[in-house]
Enzyme design. Sequence first.
Site, PDB file in Angstrom:
ATOM      1  N   CYS A 264      75.676  66.951  36.651  1.00 58.01           N
ATOM      2  CA  CYS A 264      76.256  67.994  35.820  1.00 58.01           C
ATOM      3  C   CYS A 264      77.756  67.735  35.622  1.00 58.01           C
ATOM      4  CB  CYS A 264      76.094  69.396  36.386  1.00 58.01           C
ATOM      5  SG  CYS A 264      74.390  69.856  36.681  1.00 58.01           S
TER       6      CYS A 264
ATOM      7  N   ARG B 210      77.041  62.287  33.561  1.00 59.10           N
ATOM      8  CA  ARG B 210      76.737  63.069  34.763  1.00 59.10           C
ATOM      9  C   ARG B 210      75.444  63.878  34.621  1.00 59.10           C
ATOM     10  NH1 ARG B 210      81.112  63.440  38.075  1.00 59.10           N
ATOM     11  NH2 ARG B 210      80.207  65.251  39.088  1.00 59.10           N
TER      12      ARG B 210
ATOM     13  N   TRP C   4      72.256  68.208  34.630  1.00 60.96           N
ATOM     14  CA  TRP C   4      71.192  67.414  35.231  1.00 60.96           C
ATOM     15  C   TRP C   4      70.399  68.405  36.075  1.00 60.96           C
ATOM     16  CZ3 TRP C   4      69.588  65.942  40.209  1.00 60.96           C
ATOM     17  CH2 TRP C   4      68.685  64.863  40.257  1.00 60.96           C
TER      18      TRP C   4
ATOM     19  N   LYS D 214      67.848  47.415  38.334  1.00 63.80           N
ATOM     20  CA  LYS D 214      68.439  47.531  36.994  1.00 63.80           C
ATOM     21  C   LYS D 214      67.346  47.562  35.936  1.00 63.80           C
ATOM     22  CE  LYS D 214      71.512  48.367  37.524  1.00 63.80           C
ATOM     23  NZ  LYS D 214      72.634  48.828  38.277  1.00 63.80           N
TER      24      LYS D 214
ATOM     25  N   HIS E 212      53.748  38.140  52.520  1.00 63.75           N
ATOM     26  CA  HIS E 212      53.238  39.044  53.548  1.00 63.75           C
ATOM     27  C   HIS E 212      52.551  40.266  52.944  1.00 63.75           C
ATOM     28  CE1 HIS E 212      54.850  36.679  56.815  1.00 63.75           C
ATOM     29  NE2 HIS E 212      56.007  36.611  56.167  1.00 63.75           N
TER      30      HIS E 212
HETATM   31  C1  AGP Z   1      72.895  52.254  39.788  1.00 69.79           C
HETATM   32  O1  AGP Z   1      72.672  51.665  38.565  1.00 69.79           O
HETATM   33  C2  AGP Z   1      72.614  53.686  39.848  1.00 69.79           C
HETATM   34  N1  AGP Z   1      73.353  54.411  38.904  1.00 69.79           N
HETATM   35  C3  AGP Z   1      72.597  54.283  41.242  1.00 69.79           C
HETATM   36  O2  AGP Z   1      71.694  53.583  42.028  1.00 69.79           O
HETATM   37  C4  AGP Z   1      73.955  54.357  41.971  1.00 69.79           C
HETATM   38  O3  AGP Z   1      74.347  53.078  42.387  1.00 69.79           O
HETATM   39  C5  AGP Z   1      73.809  55.303  43.187  1.00 69.79           C
HETATM   40  O4  AGP Z   1      73.477  56.567  42.740  1.00 69.79           O
HETATM   41  C6  AGP Z   1      75.061  55.341  44.025  1.00 69.79           C
HETATM   42  O5  AGP Z   1      76.149  55.798  43.287  1.00 69.79           O
HETATM   43  P1  AGP Z   1      77.629  55.563  43.801  1.00 69.79           P
HETATM   44  O6  AGP Z   1      77.866  54.099  43.808  1.00 69.79           O
HETATM   45  O7  AGP Z   1      78.496  56.304  42.826  1.00 69.79           O
HETATM   46  O8  AGP Z   1      77.697  56.135  45.187  1.00 69.79           O
END
Ligand code: AGP
Length: 594
Positions: A2, A28, A74, A471, A490
């Site tokens: 948000c 956000r 969000w 990604k 495995h």
């Molecule tokens: C990555 O592409 C994502 N947006 C997500 O995994 C992100 O890395 C994660 O939410 C952590 O965010 P931060 O690095 O702002 O702590």
Amino acid sequence: MCGIIGCVGRGDDTLDTLLDGLDTLEYRGYDSAGVALANGSVQTAKQAGELDALREHLGDQSLSGTVGIGHTRWSTHGPPTDANAHPHCDCTGDVAVVHNGIIENYQELRDELAADHEFLSDTDTEVIPHLIEDALADHEPEAAVRATLDRLEGSFAIAVVIAGTDAIFAARQDSPLVLGIDDDATYLASDVPAFRVHTDRVVYLDDGQFVRLDADGYTVTDFDGTPRSSSVETVDWDPEATGKAGYDHFMLKEIHEQPRALRQCLQGRVDELAGEVTLDIDPEVNRVQFVACGTSYHAALYGAALFRAAGVPAQAFLAHEYAIQTPPIEDDLVVAVSQSGETADTLAAIREADRRGADTLALTNVVGSTMARECTDALFIRSGPEIGVAASKTFSAQLTAVNLLALATVGAGDEDVRELIGALRDLPANIQTVLDESDAREVAREYVDSESFFFIGRRYHHPVALEGALKLKEISYTHAEGFAAGELKHGTLALVTPDTPVFAVVTGDDEAARKTIGNVKEVEARGAPVIAVTDGESDVERYADAVLEVPSTHARTAAVLANVQLQLVAYHVANELGRSIDKPRNLAKSVTVE
Ligand code: AGP
């Protein structure tokens, strides 16, 4: 999670200022958006969907008011509907509230209020305007908001406007809020880009602070009204940094910004002649625990491997697991890796480590972030704003920065430090070569219809395999898994078929490369197409259906280059599929709820 914006002093521009600010905050959350403007009365408009849906809904109607607040959502409580969009109002329509965070005792409050108030949404937020409504019976507006804060449990950044009051009241508890200070206007937002076009002067609010914005400026107090000092800082990036600069997507722009981002990360920190790395922090490092989530966790895994290579015990933990089952802390330095510096899970981990007496270090991109301010020290990765929800340039900068941290504090074990510093120095140019010569688009086109992808890599390339898969999942919505190359046999090998392309990261020609090639042969024997990400030092190409080349360099920096190829693959697959690359479904960039 948000985005909040507020402004005072923009006159007839209030609505446009709010909408333009929300545009930059959509990373956000983008489930719904809304605004409220106030003078004698409060006018609101809100709509499910991205900001464009709100703009369309507003059409030609121009809401007027001397003060205004806005929100992009969000969803946490309740689906993304018009009714659940913020702002939320009281029964009279005179109080409007936007909120980021979670009110944990909302059910109890809602039960208490239900007899006398009509609730129109499923949100936790809606209790706030109704509480203010009740408090206004006995208090002036500012006091009514303060009285309401006393009733709330949980995490929140809120902003409130009240009819007949030319002010915004706002408070912060575990969710970010920053003020923008200009000569004739004052702003309030979850993040600086929301008002950067108007001013570069900012005040970062702390938890437990309350602010009143009005025509005279701003006053910061704690929740019960005791004045609190605040300092004005200047941000060091230009408003253009938050634009697309001609690229189709922020993510593509940010992928292409990596050479510059890494130059900034290295600047003034490496001395190749002296073979030294100097940081403006000097933490004592005997053992290291990294905590992080998502992409940053992959950087943490890579960082832990660097420290272990230097003979220092180091481990990476998923922050949410660390926070509820904290491992024994001896003389560990606890390093939080976080682009935003606001991720709630990572903050919880760092707070637990701090409670247990550990020194903490924030390795982050955002200078005024909560993590940067709460940790004992901060090491900034200096990437500039990253708007695409999928982290790209900041991951490369995190990998670079943990190299610098390891070199500055514990060295490089058996590795030649000068050689490593040279490899780091060459990274920006080598990334540029990858960007200029990559065949990732062709590879993406060839395999775009596959239902599942695997990524494998060993040692420093294991985090790269994990990140490549994340990604691809995140922006293309295609199933993908990353593995330590030795692990596939495995169990997961059972899923490998001629329809499951396998990306294998193999650089150099050492034991790790040779063993990974063994794993490549295993998948090749099952008919899987193999895409080798390689520097050509080994003979992996013999077993590959396609090759993505990277310049030859040290294994540590080769990991960064290989990742750039995989970023491009993910981008082009998502683009071929017509996905919402910068704003993938269900996600938000900054995850400020646990
Ligand atoms: C990555 O592409 C994502 N947006 C997500 O995994 C992100 O890395 C994660 O939410 C952590 O965010 P931060 O690095 O702002 O702590």
